[in-house]
Scaffold this motif. Structure first.
Motif, PDB file in Angstrom:
ATOM      1  N   LEU A   1       0.711  -1.272   0.048  1.00 13.73           N
ATOM      2  CA  LEU A   1      -0.062  -0.031  -0.059  1.00 13.73           C
ATOM      3  C   LEU A   1       1.001   1.364   0.028  1.00 13.73           C
ATOM      4  CD1 LEU A   1      -2.998  -0.839   2.481  1.00 13.73           C
ATOM      5  CD2 LEU A   1      -2.632  -1.383   0.159  1.00 13.73           C
ATOM      6  N   GLN A   2       0.581   2.110  -0.721  1.00  9.80           N
ATOM      7  CA  GLN A   2       1.413   3.437  -1.080  1.00  9.80           C
ATOM      8  C   GLN A   2       0.612   4.503  -0.808  1.00  9.80           C
ATOM      9  OE1 GLN A   2       2.931   3.959  -4.829  1.00  9.80           O
ATOM     10  NE2 GLN A   2       4.302   5.426  -4.462  1.00  9.80           N
ATOM     11  N   THR A   3       0.711   5.395   0.280  1.00 10.57           N
ATOM     12  CA  THR A   3       0.019   6.523   0.676  1.00 10.57           C
ATOM     13  C   THR A   3       0.523   7.647   0.293  1.00 10.57           C
ATOM     14  OG1 THR A   3      -0.765   5.163   2.751  1.00 10.57           O
ATOM     15  CG2 THR A   3      -1.127   7.357   2.697  1.00 10.57           C
ATOM     16  N   TYR A   4      -0.236   8.666   0.044  1.00  7.03           N
ATOM     17  CA  TYR A   4       0.225  10.122  -0.840  1.00  7.03           C
ATOM     18  C   TYR A   4      -0.158  11.182   0.461  1.00  7.03           C
ATOM     19  CZ  TYR A   4       1.306   8.223  -5.049  1.00  7.03           C
ATOM     20  OH  TYR A   4       1.849   7.379  -6.174  1.00  7.03           O
ATOM     21  N   SER A   5       0.353  12.157   0.238  1.00 14.44           N
ATOM     22  CA  SER A   5       0.313  13.161   1.484  1.00 14.44           C
ATOM     23  C   SER A   5      -1.233  13.661   1.268  1.00 14.44           C
ATOM     24  CB  SER A   5       1.243  14.488   1.024  1.00 14.44           C
ATOM     25  OG  SER A   5       1.386  14.856  -0.374  1.00 14.44           O
ATOM     26  N   ASP A   6      -1.812  13.609  -0.007  1.00 14.14           N
ATOM     27  CA  ASP A   6      -3.011  14.153  -0.122  1.00 14.14           C
ATOM     28  C   ASP A   6      -4.260  12.960   0.089  1.00 14.14           C
ATOM     29  OD1 ASP A   6      -3.011  12.150  -2.217  1.00 14.14           O
ATOM     30  OD2 ASP A   6      -3.371  13.585  -4.111  1.00 14.14           O
ATOM     31  N   GLY A   7      -3.763  12.022   0.819  1.00 13.58           N
ATOM     32  CA  GLY A   7      -4.681  11.017   1.379  1.00 13.58           C
ATOM     33  C   GLY A   7      -4.960   9.754   0.313  1.00 13.58           C
ATOM     34  N   ASN A   8      -4.764   9.808  -0.717  1.00 15.51           N
ATOM     35  CA  ASN A   8      -4.804   8.776  -2.044  1.00 15.51           C
ATOM     36  C   ASN A   8      -3.790   7.764  -1.553  1.00 15.51           C
ATOM     37  OD1 ASN A   8      -6.849  10.290  -3.469  1.00 15.51           O
ATOM     38  ND2 ASN A   8      -5.484  11.371  -4.420  1.00 15.51           N
ATOM     39  N   ILE A   9      -4.394   6.404  -1.895  1.00 14.50           N
ATOM     40  CA  ILE A   9      -3.494   5.108  -1.524  1.00 14.50           C
ATOM     41  C   ILE A   9      -3.804   4.563  -3.038  1.00 14.50           C
ATOM     42  CG2 ILE A   9      -3.629   3.131  -0.389  1.00 14.50           C
ATOM     43  CD1 ILE A   9      -5.006   4.529   1.920  1.00 14.50           C
ATOM     44  N   SER A  10      -2.391   4.033  -3.357  1.00 16.23           N
ATOM     45  CA  SER A  10      -2.425   3.067  -4.764  1.00 16.23           C
ATOM     46  C   SER A  10      -2.292   1.709  -3.871  1.00 16.23           C
ATOM     47  CB  SER A  10      -1.125   3.491  -5.319  1.00 16.23           C
ATOM     48  OG  SER A  10      -1.266   4.606  -5.959  1.00 16.23           O
ATOM     49  N   ARG A  11      -2.866   0.686  -4.403  1.00 21.03           N
ATOM     50  CA  ARG A  11      -2.917  -0.527  -3.792  1.00 21.03           C
ATOM     51  C   ARG A  11      -2.352  -1.407  -4.852  1.00 21.03           C
ATOM     52  NH1 ARG A  11      -6.246  -0.441   0.777  1.00 21.03           N
ATOM     53  NH2 ARG A  11      -7.685   1.349   0.912  1.00 21.03           N
ATOM     54  N   TRP A  12      -0.945  -1.790  -4.436  1.00 16.23           N
ATOM     55  CA  TRP A  12      -0.142  -2.975  -5.269  1.00 16.23           C
ATOM     56  C   TRP A  12      -0.439  -4.225  -4.901  1.00 16.23           C
ATOM     57  CZ3 TRP A  12       0.645   0.136  -9.321  1.00 16.23           C
ATOM     58  CH2 TRP A  12       1.027   1.454  -9.364  1.00 16.23           C
ATOM     59  N   ILE A  13      -1.678  -4.698  -5.215  1.00 11.97           N
ATOM     60  CA  ILE A  13      -1.940  -6.173  -4.333  1.00 11.97           C
ATOM     61  C   ILE A  13      -2.563  -6.991  -5.387  1.00 11.97           C
ATOM     62  CG2 ILE A  13      -2.626  -4.901  -2.215  1.00 11.97           C
ATOM     63  CD1 ILE A  13      -5.507  -4.975  -3.097  1.00 11.97           C
ATOM     64  N   GLU A  14      -2.728  -6.957  -6.677  1.00 15.59           N
ATOM     65  CA  GLU A  14      -3.122  -7.945  -7.654  1.00 15.59           C
ATOM     66  C   GLU A  14      -2.105  -9.141  -7.870  1.00 15.59           C
ATOM     67  OE1 GLU A  14      -5.644  -6.467 -10.775  1.00 15.59           O
ATOM     68  OE2 GLU A  14      -5.306  -4.216 -10.022  1.00 15.59           O
ATOM     69  N   GLU A  15      -2.279 -10.337  -7.684  1.00 16.34           N
ATOM     70  CA  GLU A  15      -1.387 -11.266  -8.234  1.00 16.34           C
ATOM     71  C   GLU A  15      -1.218 -11.570  -9.561  1.00 16.34           C
ATOM     72  OE1 GLU A  15      -1.315 -14.724  -5.765  1.00 16.34           O
ATOM     73  OE2 GLU A  15      -2.075 -13.810  -3.904  1.00 16.34           O
ATOM     74  N   PRO A  16      -0.007 -11.760 -10.141  1.00 16.80           N
ATOM     75  CA  PRO A  16      -0.107 -11.806 -11.646  1.00 16.80           C
ATOM     76  C   PRO A  16      -0.486 -13.192 -11.699  1.00 16.80           C
ATOM     77  CG  PRO A  16       2.156 -11.939 -10.556  1.00 16.80           C
ATOM     78  CD  PRO A  16       1.289 -11.413  -9.561  1.00 16.80           C
ATOM     79  N   THR A  17      -1.067 -13.435 -12.989  1.00 20.83           N
ATOM     80  CA  THR A  17      -1.578 -14.745 -13.568  1.00 20.83           C
ATOM     81  C   THR A  17      -0.239 -15.430 -14.490  1.00 20.83           C
ATOM     82  OG1 THR A  17      -3.705 -14.129 -13.216  1.00 20.83           O
ATOM     83  CG2 THR A  17      -3.332 -16.299 -14.571  1.00 20.83           C
ATOM     84  N   PRO A  18       0.289 -16.468 -14.388  1.00 24.51           N
ATOM     85  CA  PRO A  18       1.005 -17.129 -15.243  1.00 24.51           C
ATOM     86  C   PRO A  18       0.741 -17.219 -16.568  1.00 24.51           C
ATOM     87  CG  PRO A  18       1.031 -18.344 -13.238  1.00 24.51           C
ATOM     88  CD  PRO A  18      -0.040 -17.386 -13.033  1.00 24.51           C
ATOM     89  N   GLY A  19       1.210 -16.356 -17.525  1.00 31.94           N
ATOM     90  CA  GLY A  19       0.881 -16.485 -18.983  1.00 31.94           C
ATOM     91  C   GLY A  19      -0.133 -15.598 -19.213  1.00 31.94           C
ATOM     92  N   GLY A  20      -0.591 -14.575 -18.310  1.00 33.60           N
ATOM     93  CA  GLY A  20      -1.522 -13.564 -18.413  1.00 33.60           C
ATOM     94  C   GLY A  20      -1.078 -12.381 -18.602  1.00 33.60           C
ATOM     95  N   GLU A  21      -2.035 -11.456 -18.940  1.00 39.34           N
ATOM     96  CA  GLU A  21      -1.493 -10.063 -19.033  1.00 39.34           C
ATOM     97  C   GLU A  21      -1.095  -9.489 -17.492  1.00 39.34           C
ATOM     98  OE1 GLU A  21      -4.125  -7.538 -21.049  1.00 39.34           O
ATOM     99  OE2 GLU A  21      -3.942  -8.765 -23.001  1.00 39.34           O
ATOM    100  N   GLU A  22      -0.231  -8.611 -17.477  1.00 41.28           N
ATOM    101  CA  GLU A  22      -0.214  -7.787 -16.206  1.00 41.28           C
ATOM    102  C   GLU A  22      -1.117  -7.201 -15.739  1.00 41.28           C
ATOM    103  OE1 GLU A  22       3.906  -5.697 -14.915  1.00 41.28           O
ATOM    104  OE2 GLU A  22       2.733  -4.268 -15.863  1.00 41.28           O
TER     105      GLU A  22
END
Length: 242
Positions: free
Chosen positions: A148-169
């Motif tokens: 979880l990446q929190t910004y000073s303006d309160g927004n949060i980027s959630r880098w939590i999606e697991e990649p699927t082998p052979g699938g798109e990012e």
């Protein structure tokens, strides 16, 4: 009459606009949180860095939360000081225990949280690395770290999606550390220096015998040369008068 150059055609302007849009979209799409290096050996130790780019044009990244995977606990996790940031470590109970250097550990690190000092953080157009040391790495094919990446303006980027082998990012991919099996040929490699030493000894013995043989041959040739010279000298000297 002097003619002025005509402005760019509509087609050229359109092409430039499309190229700018494509390039502008390509940059942010690839600027996600990653772990570096991306590959390591199972059962080993390593130094890894979570690389966090700032994707906002107006706010700074002020907090980074890295969740370690529950299905792949690590016995030893230590952090490196990052100027301008403080880190907190959370642990959880594990069952069965993790064996580290003969000791049974019943707790493992579950989460690392870096918090920036007031008026600090990762500013727009910058990135920051957060180094950690981990091991022994689990006997699994990969470790997925949800961030979880929190910004000073309160927004949060959630880098939590697991990649699927052979699938798109995924749109918000989680950092992934790929783990490979340790080489089974470690023991033969370790014994290679001893074998090389034995070969050196054999070479030394062979070399010594060769050296003695060469010396004997040279001495024999020298004797033949001296004998020949003496014979020639006796033939050239006049016979003694009686």
């Amino acid at each position: 009459m002097i003619r002025l150059r005509r402005p760019a055609t509509a087609a050229a302007l359109t092409l430039a606009a499309v190229a700018t849009a494509v390039l502008g979209l390509a940059g942010p799409a690839s600027a996600h949180v990653t772990v570096n290096p991306t590959e390591a050996k199972q059962g080993g130790y390593g130094r890894f860095a979570f690389r966090v780019p700032n994707e906002s044009d107006t706010a700074s990244t002020t907090k980074v939360e890295v969740n370690l995977p529950e299905n792949a606990p690590v016995g030893s996790v230590s952090t490196m000081p990052v100027p301008g940031w403080t880190v907190t470590v959370e642990k959880r109970k594990v069952d069965p225990p993790i064996e580290v250097h003969g000791s049974q550990l019943t707790e493992a690190v579950s989460k690392l949280t870096w918090t920036a000092a007031p008026n600090g953080g990762v500013k727009p157009g910058e990135f920051q690395e957060f180094p950690v040391s981990m091991g022994p790495l689990p006997q699994t094919d990969r470790m997925v770290f949800k961030v979880l990446q929190t910004y000073s303006d309160g927004n949060i980027s959630r880098w939590i999606e697991e990649p699927t082998p052979g699938g798109e990012e995924p749109e918000n991919p989680a950092p992934v550390l790929t783990l490979t099996a340790a080489s089974a040929s470690a023991s033969p490699v370790a014994s290679a220096p001893a074998a090389a030493a034995d070969d050196d000894d054999d070479d030394s013995d062979t070399g010594g015998a060769t050296a003695f043989g060469v010396a004997g041959l040279v001495a024999g040739l020298a004797g033949l040369v001296l004998g020949g010279l003496a014979f020639l000298r006796t033939r050239r000297e006049p016979a003694a008068k009686s």
